[in-house]
Every structure is written in C-alpha cells, then in structure tokens.
Enzyme design. Structure first.
Site, PDB file in Angstrom:
ATOM      1  N   LYS A   1      -1.139  -9.312   3.482  1.00 32.06           N
ATOM      2  CA  LYS A   1      -0.366  -8.738   4.589  1.00 32.06           C
ATOM      3  C   LYS A   1      -1.223  -7.741   5.358  1.00 32.06           C
ATOM      4  O   LYS A   1      -2.000  -6.987   4.758  1.00 32.06           O
ATOM      5  CB  LYS A   1       0.913  -8.063   4.070  1.00 32.06           C
ATOM      6  CG  LYS A   1       1.779  -7.476   5.203  1.00 32.06           C
ATOM      7  CD  LYS A   1       3.226  -7.216   4.773  1.00 32.06           C
ATOM      8  CE  LYS A   1       3.448  -5.951   3.998  1.00 32.06           C
ATOM      9  NZ  LYS A   1       3.058  -4.713   4.705  1.00 32.06           N
TER      10      LYS A   1
ATOM     11  N   ASP B   1       0.837  -1.206   0.000  1.00 36.71           N
ATOM     12  CA  ASP B   1       0.000   0.000   0.000  1.00 36.71           C
ATOM     13  C   ASP B   1       0.872   1.257   0.000  1.00 36.71           C
ATOM     14  O   ASP B   1       0.355   2.377  -0.063  1.00 36.71           O
ATOM     15  CB  ASP B   1      -1.026  -0.012   1.141  1.00 36.71           C
ATOM     16  CG  ASP B   1      -0.401  -0.022   2.524  1.00 36.71           C
ATOM     17  OD1 ASP B   1       0.834  -0.157   2.637  1.00 36.71           O
ATOM     18  OD2 ASP B   1      -1.164   0.107   3.505  1.00 36.71           O
ATOM     19  N   SER B   2       2.203   1.061   0.004  1.00 41.01           N
ATOM     20  CA  SER B   2       3.129   2.171  -0.277  1.00 41.01           C
ATOM     21  C   SER B   2       2.807   2.810  -1.621  1.00 41.01           C
ATOM     22  O   SER B   2       3.246   3.926  -1.903  1.00 41.01           O
ATOM     23  CB  SER B   2       4.580   1.669  -0.273  1.00 41.01           C
ATOM     24  OG  SER B   2       4.730   0.537  -1.105  1.00 41.01           O
TER      25      SER B   2
ATOM     26  N   GLU C   1      -1.134  -5.098   9.076  1.00 39.86           N
ATOM     27  CA  GLU C   1      -0.325  -4.452  10.110  1.00 39.86           C
ATOM     28  C   GLU C   1      -0.961  -4.665  11.478  1.00 39.86           C
ATOM     29  O   GLU C   1      -2.081  -4.205  11.716  1.00 39.86           O
ATOM     30  CB  GLU C   1      -0.205  -2.955   9.811  1.00 39.86           C
ATOM     31  CG  GLU C   1       0.498  -2.675   8.494  1.00 39.86           C
ATOM     32  CD  GLU C   1       0.609  -1.186   8.170  1.00 39.86           C
ATOM     33  OE1 GLU C   1       0.250  -0.349   9.020  1.00 39.86           O
ATOM     34  OE2 GLU C   1       1.065  -0.877   7.055  1.00 39.86           O
TER      35      GLU C   1
ATOM     36  N   GLU D   1       9.501  -3.590  10.480  1.00 33.49           N
ATOM     37  CA  GLU D   1       9.920  -2.322   9.862  1.00 33.49           C
ATOM     38  C   GLU D   1      10.461  -1.351  10.907  1.00 33.49           C
ATOM     39  O   GLU D   1       9.802  -1.075  11.911  1.00 33.49           O
ATOM     40  CB  GLU D   1       8.721  -1.697   9.114  1.00 33.49           C
ATOM     41  CG  GLU D   1       9.044  -0.346   8.472  1.00 33.49           C
ATOM     42  CD  GLU D   1       8.031   0.098   7.421  1.00 33.49           C
ATOM     43  OE1 GLU D   1       7.156  -0.703   7.042  1.00 33.49           O
ATOM     44  OE2 GLU D   1       8.133   1.262   6.994  1.00 33.49           O
TER      45      GLU D   1
ATOM     46  N   ASP E   1      -0.991  -6.139   0.182  1.00 39.42           N
ATOM     47  CA  ASP E   1      -1.379  -5.474   1.430  1.00 39.42           C
ATOM     48  C   ASP E   1      -2.882  -5.273   1.514  1.00 39.42           C
ATOM     49  O   ASP E   1      -3.511  -4.788   0.553  1.00 39.42           O
ATOM     50  CB  ASP E   1      -0.741  -4.067   1.483  1.00 39.42           C
ATOM     51  CG  ASP E   1       0.593  -4.040   2.197  1.00 39.42           C
ATOM     52  OD1 ASP E   1       0.875  -4.962   2.990  1.00 39.42           O
ATOM     53  OD2 ASP E   1       1.347  -3.075   1.964  1.00 39.42           O
TER      54      ASP E   1
HETATM   55  O1  KIV Z   1       3.655  -1.037   1.512  1.00 35.69           O
HETATM   56  C1  KIV Z   1       4.832  -1.443   1.506  1.00 35.69           C
HETATM   57  O2  KIV Z   1       5.591  -1.266   0.545  1.00 35.69           O
HETATM   58  C2  KIV Z   1       5.295  -2.175   2.682  1.00 35.69           C
HETATM   59  C3  KIV Z   1       6.761  -2.462   2.805  1.00 35.69           C
HETATM   60  C4  KIV Z   1       7.521  -1.233   3.042  1.00 35.69           C
HETATM   61  C5  KIV Z   1       7.054  -3.518   3.814  1.00 35.69           C
HETATM   62  O3  KIV Z   1       4.497  -2.515   3.529  1.00 35.69           O
HETATM   63 NA    NA Z   2       2.458  -1.605   3.361  1.00 35.74          NA
END
Ligand code: KIV
Ligand code: NA
Length: 263
Positions: A112, A45-46, A114, A181, A84
C-alpha cells in the site's frame, strides 16, 4: 477457510458483499484477526504510533515494516496480507520496486502507498512486475506536515474533484484496491460506485465496499478516539469477540453509522 485473494475481493464487490480489514503487527493478533473472519489484514505504518509511540508515521522504516510483515505472515492463514510502504520509500519507481520487493519477500501479498496521480507510473511498474498495489487517498497520514495537521480532506468542491480524479487515475494505472481515509461519506460513496476496484473506507462513511480500523482503536485502547471509531471491546467479553463484533457489524451494515461519518 480458503486463502483470500484479490479475485475474492472483486467478487465480493460485484455481489455487494462488504468485506473487512483490520490492522495487525504481530503473529498473535494476526491469528485472531484471521480467525475473526477479516478478509484482509493491514500491516499498517500506524505501528509507528500504536507500537512505537511516535506522534506520526513518518519515523517508520522499511526494516520495521519487514519485521512486522514477517511476524503477521506466519499467522494469517486465511486473510490477504497488505503491507504499507513507509514514508519516502516509494518516491520514484525504482525505489518503490526495491522496497516493495522487500515487503513481498517478507510475506505481504500486496503493498500500500499513499498518493494519487503522481504514483501512476510507479503503480504500473509494480503491477507489471507482479506486485499488486493498494493506493490510499484522502487523509494520507505520511503528508501530515504538508496538510498542517490531521484533518478531514475533500470538503471543498476542488479537493473532492481532485480526490476523484486521483482515484480514477490509480485504477487506470492498475491498482487492485483503494483506501479512502477521512473524507465526506457522500464523496466516498460516489468514488466507490464509480470504480470497478474495491474501496476500503476509514472515516469515509458506510458507502464504501469495505471498512478498515486500526486494531488498537477498535479495542478502545487508544488515548484519543476519533469520531469514526467505535469501541467494540465495550460490548465484548474478550478481544476475540470484539474483533468478531467489528467484522459482523461491517457485514450487516450496523457500522459505520451516521455519527461516525463526515459531511
Ligand atoms: O497504517 C494504517 O493503519 C493505515 C490504515 C489506517 C488505513 O494506513
Ligand atoms: Na498507513
């Protein structure tokens, strides 16, 4: 090369072989990441920051994640695709099941999320129904407002203890992987040694079982390079070679170094 699965990653951890994860959000870059030999691709989600220009990951929607996961999945023949679940799409087990289904049907092989202890029922519910889970602890960017900024986590004994407890809990709940992280290298190293499941680090030192970076960061394209990032484009002639240099450096232990780590 054969498609990577969670058993490939378990075997690599047992053998002490480092593996690699790189973010990708579209077909072209997914293909390059896969060809560079990264075992896993993260549709992170980056993308809210590097593609959409937001200053956090909070605006990212499940529709955004489905769209990018579909694009990546069409072009990642070798790598395991992790997607994510974005902000507030897994606030309880029922919501998590609905949204994880969407990402799996878009082509992810793992989702994934959090969080730690509070996610354990959700993790079990997903795993029991056939959806593998990667958990994410430490600096969890979806909680930036609760943290009061992007800062290193786990620096006090109390915080360190709680991250370790979260890690053990998510493994017991059935998670297959863990991302750590921006935590001190020593803590990440301890957690990686304690857990049976593979641990992927970012800004967590050299002691984890694997490393992940955001593609735009490792290509030196981001306006702000955090301490833990190396610009692999600097010594490479093209994107393909930069991705390969990152993969090789993780595997031979030349990245990350002391200067990339927190104490
Ligand atoms: O969203 C993302 O790219 C991430 C990584 C930085 C682990 O969660
Ligand atoms: Na992320």
């Amino acid at each position: 090369a054969k498609k990577v699965t969670i058993s490939t990653l378990d075997k690599m951890k047992a053998a002490g072989e480092k593996f690699v994860c790189i973010t990708a959000y579209d077909a072209t870059f997914a293909r390059l990441v896969s060809e560079a030999g990264a075992e896993t691709i993260l549709v992170g989600d980056s993308l809210g920051m590097v593609l959409q220009g937001h200053d956090s990951t909070i605006p990212v929607t499940i529709q955004d994640m489905e769209y990018h996961t579909r694009s990546v999945n069409r072009a990642a023949p070798h790598s395991l695709v992790i997607a994510d679940l974005p902000f507030m799409t897994y606030s309880d087990s029922t919501q998590a099941m609905t949204n994880a289904t969407r990402l799996m049907q878009a082509g992810a092989q793992m989702v994934k999320m959090e969080g730690g202890v509070w996610l354990s029922d959700t993790i079990s519910a997903l795993v029991e129904r056939g959806i593998p889970v990667c958990a994410h602890l430490g600096l969890t960017p979806q909680s930036v407002n609760a943290f009061g900024g992007y800062r290193v986590q786990g620096r006090t004994p109390k915080e360190a203890k709680s991250i370790l407890a979260d890690a053990v809990e998510i493994q017991d709940a059935g998670a297959s992987l863990l991302v750590l992280e921006c935590i001190p290298a020593e803590l990440a190293s301890d957690i990686s040694a304690k857990l049976d499941i593979p641990v992927i680090g970012i800004g967590a030192g050299a002691g984890t079982d694997a490393q992940v970076l955001v593609m735009h960061d490792l290509l030196g394209l981001s306006d702000h390079q955090p301490r833990f990032v190396e610009n692999f484009m600097a010594g490479a002639g093209n994107v393909q070679d930069a991705l390969k240099a990152f993969v090789t450096s993780v595997k031979d232990g030349s990245y990350p170094r002391e200067e990339h780590s927190y104490t």
